[in-house]
Design a protein around this motif. Structure first.
Motif, PDB file in Angstrom:
ATOM      1  N   MET A   1     -17.431  18.758 -56.629  1.00  0.00           N
ATOM      2  CA  MET A   1     -16.084  18.108 -56.409  1.00  0.00           C
ATOM      3  C   MET A   1     -16.534  16.414 -56.118  1.00  0.00           C
ATOM      4  O   MET A   1     -16.262  15.527 -56.661  1.00  0.00           O
ATOM      5  N   LYS A   2     -17.577  16.330 -55.469  1.00  0.00           N
ATOM      6  CA  LYS A   2     -18.266  15.077 -55.038  1.00  0.00           C
ATOM      7  C   LYS A   2     -18.418  14.251 -56.217  1.00  0.00           C
ATOM      8  O   LYS A   2     -18.327  12.992 -56.229  1.00  0.00           O
TER       9      LYS A   2
ATOM     10  N   GLU B   1     -10.831  23.388 -57.423  1.00  0.00           N
ATOM     11  CA  GLU B   1     -10.011  23.349 -56.247  1.00  0.00           C
ATOM     12  C   GLU B   1     -10.458  24.612 -55.629  1.00  0.00           C
ATOM     13  O   GLU B   1      -9.878  25.706 -55.969  1.00  0.00           O
ATOM     14  N   PRO B   2     -11.347  24.685 -54.369  1.00  0.00           N
ATOM     15  CA  PRO B   2     -11.453  25.959 -53.715  1.00  0.00           C
ATOM     16  C   PRO B   2     -10.495  26.411 -52.921  1.00  0.00           C
ATOM     17  O   PRO B   2      -9.695  25.618 -52.171  1.00  0.00           O
TER      18      PRO B   2
ATOM     19  N   VAL C   1     -18.590  16.076 -46.681  1.00  0.00           N
ATOM     20  CA  VAL C   1     -19.046  15.892 -48.231  1.00  0.00           C
ATOM     21  C   VAL C   1     -18.021  15.207 -49.025  1.00  0.00           C
ATOM     22  O   VAL C   1     -18.666  14.317 -49.623  1.00  0.00           O
ATOM     23  N   ILE C   2     -16.926  15.590 -49.170  1.00  0.00           N
ATOM     24  CA  ILE C   2     -15.919  15.080 -49.976  1.00  0.00           C
ATOM     25  C   ILE C   2     -14.677  14.189 -49.456  1.00  0.00           C
ATOM     26  O   ILE C   2     -13.943  13.680 -50.178  1.00  0.00           O
ATOM     27  N   GLU C   3     -14.774  14.043 -47.980  1.00  0.00           N
ATOM     28  CA  GLU C   3     -14.058  13.292 -47.483  1.00  0.00           C
ATOM     29  C   GLU C   3     -12.426  13.813 -47.378  1.00  0.00           C
ATOM     30  O   GLU C   3     -11.570  12.996 -47.315  1.00  0.00           O
ATOM     31  N   ARG C   4     -12.250  14.855 -47.718  1.00  0.00           N
ATOM     32  CA  ARG C   4     -11.014  15.595 -47.538  1.00  0.00           C
ATOM     33  C   ARG C   4     -11.084  17.004 -47.148  1.00  0.00           C
ATOM     34  O   ARG C   4     -12.180  17.599 -47.704  1.00  0.00           O
ATOM     35  N   PRO C   5     -10.132  17.704 -46.679  1.00  0.00           N
ATOM     36  CA  PRO C   5     -10.136  18.956 -46.377  1.00  0.00           C
ATOM     37  C   PRO C   5      -9.837  19.843 -47.677  1.00  0.00           C
ATOM     38  O   PRO C   5      -9.449  19.441 -48.781  1.00  0.00           O
ATOM     39  N   VAL C   6     -10.401  21.088 -47.601  1.00  0.00           N
ATOM     40  CA  VAL C   6      -9.909  22.060 -48.739  1.00  0.00           C
ATOM     41  C   VAL C   6      -9.074  23.214 -48.035  1.00  0.00           C
ATOM     42  O   VAL C   6      -9.068  23.366 -46.894  1.00  0.00           O
TER      43      VAL C   6
END
Length: 389
Positions: A29-30, A45-46, A67-72
């Motif tokens: 994703m990153k 999208e996990p 890591v990607i600056e947003r939640p999943v």
């Protein structure tokens, strides 16, 4: 192209969290997705699945943000998420004994499936899963990460270049000392279920699944096995601080004879102290040269550079045998082995490329573990094919 939605079950465990979620999916994703031949970027999208909402929340809302600056997304409603029409892939890295149940639910919903190994602790159940995948026509894969380790890729490069000449033999040494937990200053490094057969634990069922695909892809298919498994440490301490009886083998020794006649000797132990180059080393000896590969590095000794030892126990050894080896230079960057296979599987699901590391390949790994156990129990050679009947 829409993003592939991946239901990830069992990511609160060490391997699921570190290798699959953090170092694979979040890194994909990153980097902006997976690059396809068309020039498009395949996004993912996990949805994290499990029973422990607190651990899931930490991974989804703290680790992911780092890591990607947003939640999943995450959920404890496993069946509901698997049945969601929006989910494309179901991944499982949880308990070996629960794996067939999770995968079967996904197959029934027509989802692509990807999972850790072993597929099951029961060979018949694994074969049934493979049959159900074939009948349903779902895309499927099993993690076979060691194929993409830098050291193993260097061995493959040497093989393909003809460096070895005729391969004569292979020796693998794997393992390290896993602390028992009796000393509070030396906590154990592995979960207690690994040492209970009734919970799906054991060195043979764990590592023979790896040795099958690694040997087959590097050196050839296995014809027969002679093995011996032991329980070296009879008691360990569990996560609650209580002693338990170890019922699963923690060391396994095997001779694998390949269909091409090459003999591979593999020692695997969680009760050994390391005095070698890495936690896993594989030495390949050939008529024109030898190589020793660890997880990342690889050393070679061509025939012309081979020293001439002379047996004389009455004097100190005059040769430093390590000096006669040359380290292969790092001429390329190696990505995380788990991430590489994830990207290949995601491309496969998106319709790009074949994926030979299938559920059926996972069955072959479990069949070797079963053959090894039969050999150890009966103290005799077992044809690997006999365990797949």
């Amino acid at each position: 192209m829409k993003a592939l939605k991946i239901a990830m079950h069992g990511v609160t465990g060490r391997m699921g969290a570190n290798q699959h979620f953090i170092r694979s999916i979040l890194e994909i994703m990153k980097q902006g997705g997976v690059s396809l031949a068309s020039g498009e970027r395949l996004q993912v999208e996990p949805i994290l699945l499990g029973r422990n909402a607190e651990k899931l929340k930490h991974l989804a809302e703290t680790v992911a943000v780092e890591v990607i600056e947003r939640p999943v997304a995450y959920s404890t409603e496993v069946d509901q998420v698997i049945a969601d029409p929006a989910v494309d892939i179901v991944f499982d890295a949880a308990s070996t004994q629960l794996r067939p149940t999770i995968l079967r639910k996904a197959i029934e919903q027509g989802k692509a499936i990807y999972c850790e190994k072993p597929l099951s602790d029961d060979l018949a159940a694994a074969k049934q899963l493979a049959a159900e995948c074939a009948a349903a026509g779902v895309k499927n894969g099993v993690v076979q990460d060691k194929l993409w380790l830098p050291g193993m890729r260097k061995l493959r490069m040497l093989r393909d270049s003809g460096f070895f000449g005729e391969i004569l033999g292979v020796r693998g040494d794997f393992g390290y000392w896993v602390f028992t937990g009796h000393d509070p200053d030396q906590p154990t490094q592995r979960p207690s279920w690994n040492y209970r057969k009734e919970d799906g634990g054991g060195m043979m069922i764990d590592m023979f699944c790896h040795w099958e695909y690694l040997i087959r892809n590097l050196f050839g298919s296995i014809d027969r096995v002679l093995s011996h498994a032991t329980i070296d440490i009879p008691e360990r301490i569990d996560e609650a601080g209580k002693p338990y009886t170890c019922t699963a083998d923690d060391s396994a020794y095997a001779l694998f004879v390949l269909q091409n006649g090459v003999t591979c000797q593999f020692n695997s132990s969680w009760s050994t102290r390391v005095r070698r180059d890495d936690l896993l080393t594989i030495q390949v000896d050939g008529t024109q040269g030898s190589a020793v590969a660890g997880l990342r590095e690889c050393w070679i000794q061509p025939a012309a550079s081979t020293p001439r030892p002379v047996w004389n126990p009455d004097i100190p050894q005059p040769i430093n045998f390590y000096d006669g080896w040359q380290q292969i230079p790092q001429n390329t960057e190696y990505d995380n082995a788990f991430k590489i296979q994830w990207e290949l599987f995601l491309k496969h699901v998106a319709g790009e490329g074949e994926f030979p590391w299938s559920i059926q390949s996972g069955v072959a790994g479990l069949a070797l573990a079963v053959a090894g156990q039969e050999s150890s129990d009966g103290q005799k050679w077992i044809q690997v094919g006999e365990s797949q009947q």
